[in-house]
Design a protein around this motif. Structure first.
Motif, PDB file in Angstrom:
ATOM      1  N   ASP A 134       0.835  -1.204   0.000  1.00  0.00           N
ATOM      2  CA  ASP A 134       0.000   0.000   0.000  1.00  0.00           C
ATOM      3  C   ASP A 134       0.872   1.257   0.000  1.00  0.00           C
ATOM      4  N   MET A 135       1.929   1.256   0.814  1.00  0.00           N
ATOM      5  CA  MET A 135       2.835   2.405   0.851  1.00  0.00           C
ATOM      6  C   MET A 135       3.472   2.632  -0.516  1.00  0.00           C
ATOM      7  N   LEU A 136       3.973   1.554  -1.139  1.00  0.00           N
ATOM      8  CA  LEU A 136       4.608   1.686  -2.446  1.00  0.00           C
ATOM      9  C   LEU A 136       3.607   2.151  -3.506  1.00  0.00           C
ATOM     10  N   ASP A 137       2.376   1.660  -3.417  1.00  0.00           N
ATOM     11  CA  ASP A 137       1.356   2.070  -4.384  1.00  0.00           C
ATOM     12  C   ASP A 137       1.060   3.552  -4.253  1.00  0.00           C
ATOM     13  N   ARG A 138       0.915   4.038  -3.033  1.00  0.00           N
ATOM     14  CA  ARG A 138       0.633   5.463  -2.828  1.00  0.00           C
ATOM     15  C   ARG A 138       1.805   6.322  -3.298  1.00  0.00           C
ATOM     16  N   LEU A 139       3.015   5.892  -2.964  1.00  0.00           N
ATOM     17  CA  LEU A 139       4.200   6.667  -3.342  1.00  0.00           C
ATOM     18  C   LEU A 139       4.384   6.692  -4.850  1.00  0.00           C
ATOM     19  N   TYR A 140       4.335   5.535  -5.487  1.00  0.00           N
ATOM     20  CA  TYR A 140       4.644   5.478  -6.906  1.00  0.00           C
ATOM     21  C   TYR A 140       3.487   5.935  -7.783  1.00  0.00           C
ATOM     22  N   SER A 141       2.277   5.931  -7.245  1.00  0.00           N
ATOM     23  CA  SER A 141       1.172   6.569  -7.976  1.00  0.00           C
ATOM     24  C   SER A 141       1.408   8.076  -8.039  1.00  0.00           C
ATOM     25  N   ALA A 142       1.950   8.643  -6.951  1.00  0.00           N
ATOM     26  CA  ALA A 142       2.307  10.070  -6.959  1.00  0.00           C
ATOM     27  C   ALA A 142       3.419  10.333  -7.965  1.00  0.00           C
ATOM     28  N   PHE A 143       4.408   9.451  -8.024  1.00  0.00           N
ATOM     29  CA  PHE A 143       5.497   9.597  -8.999  1.00  0.00           C
ATOM     30  C   PHE A 143       4.958   9.504 -10.426  1.00  0.00           C
ATOM     31  N   ASP A 144       4.048   8.561 -10.648  1.00  0.00           N
ATOM     32  CA  ASP A 144       3.469   8.402 -11.990  1.00  0.00           C
ATOM     33  C   ASP A 144       2.774   9.678 -12.434  1.00  0.00           C
ATOM     34  N   ALA A 148       9.857  15.635  -2.601  1.00  0.00           N
ATOM     35  CA  ALA A 148       8.802  16.292  -1.815  1.00  0.00           C
ATOM     36  C   ALA A 148       7.584  15.385  -1.655  1.00  0.00           C
ATOM     37  N   ALA A 149       7.228  14.653  -2.727  1.00  0.00           N
ATOM     38  CA  ALA A 149       6.091  13.734  -2.660  1.00  0.00           C
ATOM     39  C   ALA A 149       6.358  12.623  -1.655  1.00  0.00           C
ATOM     40  N   ALA A 150       7.596  12.137  -1.621  1.00  0.00           N
ATOM     41  CA  ALA A 150       7.950  11.076  -0.673  1.00  0.00           C
ATOM     42  C   ALA A 150       7.818  11.572   0.763  1.00  0.00           C
ATOM     43  N   GLU A 151       8.291  12.774   1.007  1.00  0.00           N
ATOM     44  CA  GLU A 151       8.239  13.308   2.364  1.00  0.00           C
ATOM     45  C   GLU A 151       6.814  13.608   2.823  1.00  0.00           C
ATOM     46  N   ALA A 152       5.872  13.623   1.875  1.00  0.00           N
ATOM     47  CA  ALA A 152       4.457  13.808   2.221  1.00  0.00           C
ATOM     48  C   ALA A 152       3.707  12.467   2.278  1.00  0.00           C
ATOM     49  N   THR A 153       4.421  11.347   2.060  1.00  0.00           N
ATOM     50  CA  THR A 153       3.794  10.031   2.029  1.00  0.00           C
ATOM     51  C   THR A 153       4.030   9.300   3.347  1.00  0.00           C
ATOM     52  N   LEU A 154       2.954   9.033   4.071  1.00  0.00           N
ATOM     53  CA  LEU A 154       3.067   8.291   5.327  1.00  0.00           C
ATOM     54  C   LEU A 154       3.486   6.854   5.052  1.00  0.00           C
ATOM     55  N   ILE A 155       4.392   6.343   5.879  1.00  0.00           N
ATOM     56  CA  ILE A 155       4.794   4.943   5.756  1.00  0.00           C
ATOM     57  C   ILE A 155       3.634   4.029   6.135  1.00  0.00           C
ATOM     58  N   ASP A 156       2.954   4.378   7.218  1.00  0.00           N
ATOM     59  CA  ASP A 156       1.831   3.580   7.708  1.00  0.00           C
ATOM     60  C   ASP A 156       0.650   4.510   7.969  1.00  0.00           C
ATOM     61  N   LEU A 157      -0.402   4.381   7.179  1.00  0.00           N
ATOM     62  CA  LEU A 157      -1.568   5.253   7.343  1.00  0.00           C
ATOM     63  C   LEU A 157      -2.220   5.097   8.704  1.00  0.00           C
ATOM     64  N   ASP A 158      -2.095   3.919   9.298  1.00  0.00           N
ATOM     65  CA  ASP A 158      -2.725   3.672  10.597  1.00  0.00           C
ATOM     66  C   ASP A 158      -1.881   4.157  11.771  1.00  0.00           C
ATOM     67  N   ASP A 159      -0.621   4.501  11.502  1.00  0.00           N
ATOM     68  CA  ASP A 159       0.275   4.954  12.573  1.00  0.00           C
ATOM     69  C   ASP A 159       1.185   6.063  12.049  1.00  0.00           C
ATOM     70  N   PRO A 160       0.677   7.300  11.999  1.00  0.00           N
ATOM     71  CA  PRO A 160       1.474   8.413  11.471  1.00  0.00           C
ATOM     72  C   PRO A 160       2.784   8.640  12.208  1.00  0.00           C
ATOM     73  N   SER A 161       2.901   8.121  13.446  1.00  0.00           N
ATOM     74  CA  SER A 161       4.127   8.335  14.213  1.00  0.00           C
ATOM     75  C   SER A 161       5.331   7.619  13.585  1.00  0.00           C
ATOM     76  N   VAL A 162       5.064   6.647  12.713  1.00  0.00           N
ATOM     77  CA  VAL A 162       6.164   5.943  12.031  1.00  0.00           C
ATOM     78  C   VAL A 162       6.918   6.900  11.120  1.00  0.00           C
ATOM     79  N   GLY A 163       6.229   7.941  10.643  1.00  0.00           N
ATOM     80  CA  GLY A 163       6.882   8.948   9.820  1.00  0.00           C
ATOM     81  C   GLY A 163       6.583   8.813   8.342  1.00  0.00           C
ATOM     82  N   THR A 164       7.338   9.543   7.558  1.00  0.00           N
ATOM     83  CA  THR A 164       7.123   9.559   6.115  1.00  0.00           C
ATOM     84  C   THR A 164       8.342   8.986   5.387  1.00  0.00           C
TER      85      THR A 164
END
Length: 288
Positions: free
Chosen positions: A112-122, A167-183
């Motif tokens: 899910d993380m990779l899909d969100r990140l690379y959809s932004a890249f696409d 910039a897109a990566a730094e705005a992408t949460l690693i875990d949507l259920d736990d924002p404390s994990v970071g981007t």
């Protein structure tokens, strides 16, 4: 209606006969309908439209994986020949700490993380006219001046893409259920030079780039640093010509595996790139 198949149209007319004795019994209706195969029951123009839709869908899918002219050749069953390109700029990125991320996230959350990140890249690729080559695990590869004629700004496009991707990566949460994990944080590198492009294999075909330019671009990424964009001297010189407003900071000489010592640069750091405006041998000068 005009698009009703003739066999069904005739049956309908008979069923509407004013004299009930002339109407076919239910058993006859069932027999005649059973005798029609699916394609035969469809109107000719409807079948043709469906065929065109299938062909369009196939072309769209191929065009998402291959350059348009190659997608067209493949859809027509033609052999694709290797293509030489004198000067392209290749981008590579990977995710900082990806091994640790994979060890703590479930496979579903990782995908899910990779899909969100690379959809932004696409989306950035479409916006900046950058061609996405492939993703392998956490690595993303893209290129300019390959599919479209971009001789005057291909390195500048990749630099803009690299900054936007970071910039897109730094705005992408690693875990949507736990924002404390970071981007997400990236390591990015790019290089410019010649390549050969070709389609490889007969099953699950892939569009691939070959040549030392690919290897060097990959080395620029692996020798980069978290959150930074790294490039070769050749790419930096082209960038200074094409986008002099993008700062460049000399990193100095570093040892690059398989290449020896190379002068490299950090992108979007430091000051003016004017000191690089004399093009290296064999590289045409393009005014900004």
């Amino acid at each position: 209606p005009d698009d009703v198949p003739p066999a069904i149209s005739l049956l309908m007319v008979e069923c509407w006969a004013g004299d009930p004795a002339r109407r076919p019994p239910f058993a006859e209706i069932d027999r005649r309908l059973q005798a029609l195969d699916y394609e035969g029951a469809r109107a000719p123009n409807h079948a043709e439209k469906a065929k065109r839709r299938r062909e369009a869908d196939t072309q769209r899918i191929l065009s998402n994986v291959f350059p348009p002219h190659i997608a067209k050749a493949l859809s027509q069953g033609r052999r694709v020949e290797p293509e030489h390109h004198d000067l392209v700029t290749i981008f590579f990125s990977d995710i900082v700490g990806f091994t640790d991320i994979v060890s703590t996230l479930s496979p579903k959350k990782t995908s899910d993380m990779l899909d969100r990140l690379y959809s932004a890249f696409d989306g950035l690729c479409r916006k900046l006219h950058v061609f996405k080559v492939e993703t392998v695990g956490d690595a993303y590869m893209a290129v300019t001046n390959l599919v479209e004629e971009q001789a005057a700004d291909h390195t500048g496009r990749i630099a803009e893409f690299a900054m936007a991707a970071s910039a897109a990566a730094e705005a992408t949460l690693i875990d949507l259920d736990d924002p404390s994990v970071g981007t997400v944080r990236l390591r990015i590198g790019f290089h410019s030079g010649p390549v050969v492009a070709n389609v490889i294999g007969s099953m699950n075909q892939r569009f691939c780039l070959f040549g030392d330019t690919v290897n060097t671009a990959s080395r620029m990424e692996t020798t980069s640093a978290p959150g930074r964009i790294h490039c070769s001297m050749r790419a930096a010189t082209l960038l200074a010509q094409q986008s002099p407003g993008i700062p460049l900071l000399a990193r100095g000489s570093i040892v690059v595996k398989g290449k020896g010592e190379m002068e490299t640069f950090w992108v979007n750091e430091g000051g003016s790139s004017a000191f690089l405006l004399s093009p290296p041998p064999g590289v045409p000068h393009h005014s900004a």
